[in-house]
Enzyme design. Structure first.
Site, short mmCIF file in Angstrom:
data_model
loop_
_atom_site.label_atom_id
_atom_site.label_comp_id
_atom_site.label_asym_id
_atom_site.label_seq_id
_atom_site.Cartn_x
_atom_site.Cartn_y
_atom_site.Cartn_z
CG PHE A 127 -1.85 1.24 1.17
CD1 PHE A 127 -3.01 1.20 0.40
CD2 PHE A 127 -1.55 2.41 1.84
CE1 PHE A 127 -3.85 2.31 0.32
CE2 PHE A 127 -2.39 3.52 1.76
CZ PHE A 127 -3.54 3.47 1.00
CG ASP A 214 5.67 3.55 1.82
OD1 ASP A 214 5.70 4.18 2.89
OD2 ASP A 214 4.64 3.45 1.11
CE LYS A 243 -0.05 5.70 7.65
NZ LYS A 243 -1.48 5.85 7.89
C1 LIG Z 1 3.00 2.41 3.88
C2 LIG Z 1 2.11 3.55 3.51
N1 LIG Z 1 2.43 4.32 2.47
C3 LIG Z 1 1.67 5.36 2.10
C4 LIG Z 1 0.51 5.67 2.77
C5 LIG Z 1 -0.33 6.84 2.33
O1 LIG Z 1 -0.21 7.87 3.25
P1 LIG Z 1 -1.26 9.10 3.22
O2 LIG Z 1 -2.58 8.53 3.60
O3 LIG Z 1 -0.70 10.06 4.24
O4 LIG Z 1 -1.24 9.66 1.85
C6 LIG Z 1 0.13 4.90 3.88
C7 LIG Z 1 -1.12 5.18 4.60
O5 LIG Z 1 -1.70 4.35 5.23
C8 LIG Z 1 0.94 3.80 4.25
O6 LIG Z 1 0.63 3.01 5.28
#
Ligand SMILES: Cc1ncc(COP(=O)(O)O)c(C=O)c1O
Length: 387
Positions: A127, A214, A243
């Site tokens: 994700f 990520d 986050k």
């Molecule tokens: C691993 C990861 N990458 C990217 C995102 C996307 O982040 P945002 O919701 O701040 O755009 C998330 C959100 O849950 C995530 O867990």
């Protein structure tokens, strides 16, 4: 009827305020937060240091734009790159934007090497966000369905399958980078194997690919290190995070080192709000608190405690198939789908999440103390026993 577009199936509760690991609803009922706004409020709610930093900065300057120097942004870049083992930072407003920056760096890297249609390896179950490029990188058809045509330039590989990466290296000359979460969060708290990631690092070196992690969810102390990769014996070229970095104010960062740190030049990327004085002041206060309150070792201890209690008190049911995760990013996979546990927990004054259908996900604030961690773990064990 709400005037909001119904993009979320919301639980029937509205919070009015929070304090530490507790949230209070509009009727004054208290909840123990086992989710931290999905790994955001690492320092809990209304953390005095973060609140003071936001107040002080709001009194001085909230925004002037990236057309001018921004003192707190410069300071944050230096501090964050330092703790992350990186050299340079770009600031956006979210995790998806941090990943968009990484994807653009990878594409420029490819074009610089004469690859006309550069591609990035991404994993099944990943994700990476909800923007068009990041949902295309995401390995979940439900998130992509209806938004075709997807952004091209992603090659999908199974998790922890190094032969698949070698096969791509041999057969796909367009690949220029690898992007993955060290622990897949939304995908079910799936840890990537250490030897897999180490082997990927080696292949990236051999092929001239960028290794991009990520760490939007795993970063900022969540796993008991500043960043999850830091006890793995290698260093990626690019890390993204968001986050927990702002404890609730919108900030994301794409960080890089070596060649990758010098790929973006003027005009290559931008964001009106990205890294404005307000959010950077908040993030600096977050870094101060993680350091000053010695939270990294605390996170490891509390993670061990929660895991131990749940395994001990729910293991005998036979419903607990596997415990996964690191630090305070924990997944408890059950032998059945259990979405109803979220509402049952709420009824009991606990905030938890269920992901991938059958996995209870806990992401409590990093500041949770032993008594609160015990209460959370015992509450979850009781829910599993009552299934
Ligand atoms: C691993 C990861 N990458 C990217 C995102 C996307 O982040 P945002 O919701 O701040 O755009 C998330 C959100 O849950 C995530 O867990």
């Amino acid at each position: 009827m709400s005037a909001l577009m119904p993009t979320y199936a919301r639980l029937p509760v509205t919070f009015s305020h929070g304090e530490g690991v507790y949230l209070f609803d509009t009727d004054g009922r208290r909840y123990l937060d086992g989710l931290s706004g999905i790994a955001v409020n690492g320092l809990g709610h209304a953390h005095p240091g973060v609140t003071a930093a936001i107040r002080a900065q709001a009194d001085k300057l909230v925004h002037a734009s990236n057309l001018y120097g921004i003192g707190p942004q410069e300071q944050l870049a230096e501090r964050l790159a330092g703790v992350a083992g990186m050299e340079k930072c770009f600031f956006g407003n979210s995790g998806a934007e941090a990943n968009e920056a990484a994807i653009k760096i990878a594409r420029l890297h490819g074009h610089n090497r004469g690859v006309e249609k550069p591609a990035i390896i991404v994993l099944e179950g990943a994700f990476h966000g909800r923007t068009l490029a990041t949902l295309s990188a995401t390995g979940n058809r439900k998130i992509q369905a209806g938004f075709e045509p997807l952004v091209s330039g992603f090659v999908r590989a199974p998790v922890n399958d190094i032969e698949a990466i070698r096969h791509i290296a041999t057969n796909n000359p367009d690949v220029v980078a690898f992007l993955a979460e060290p622990i897949q969060g939304e995908g079910g708290v799936n840890e990537l194997d250490l030897d897999y990631l180490q082997a990927v690092r080696q292949i990236c070196d051999e092929q001239g690919w960028l290794m991009m992690l990520d760490e939007v969810q795993t970063g900022n102390g969540r796993t008991g290190n500043w960043f999850a990769y830091q006890d793995m014996g290698f260093v990626p070229d690019v890390i993204t995070t968001a986050k927990g970095l702002g404890n609730g104010v919108p900030i994301g960062a794409c960080m890089a080192r070596g060649e990758a740190a010098n790929i973006f030049g003027p005009g290559h990327h931008g964001s009106t709000y990205g890294g404005n004085p307000l959010v950077c002041a908040a993030a600096l206060a977050v870094l101060d608190a993680i350091e000053g309150e010695d939270l990294l070792s605390h996170v490891r201890r509390m993670g061990g405690l929660i895991r131990g209690i749940i395994e001990e008190q729910a293991g005998a049911t036979g419903r607990l198939v596997e415990t996964r995760g690191k630090g305070l990013m924990l997944g408890f996979q059950l032998d059945r789908d259990c979405p109803e546990l979220v509402q049952r927990a709420l009824d009991n004054g606990l905030l938890i999440n269920v992901t991938a259908g059958n996995t209870i996900r806990l992401l409590p604030p990093l500041v949770i103390n032993e008594t609160q961690a015990t209460e959370l773990a015992e509450g979850v064990a009781e829910l599993i026993r009552g299934l």
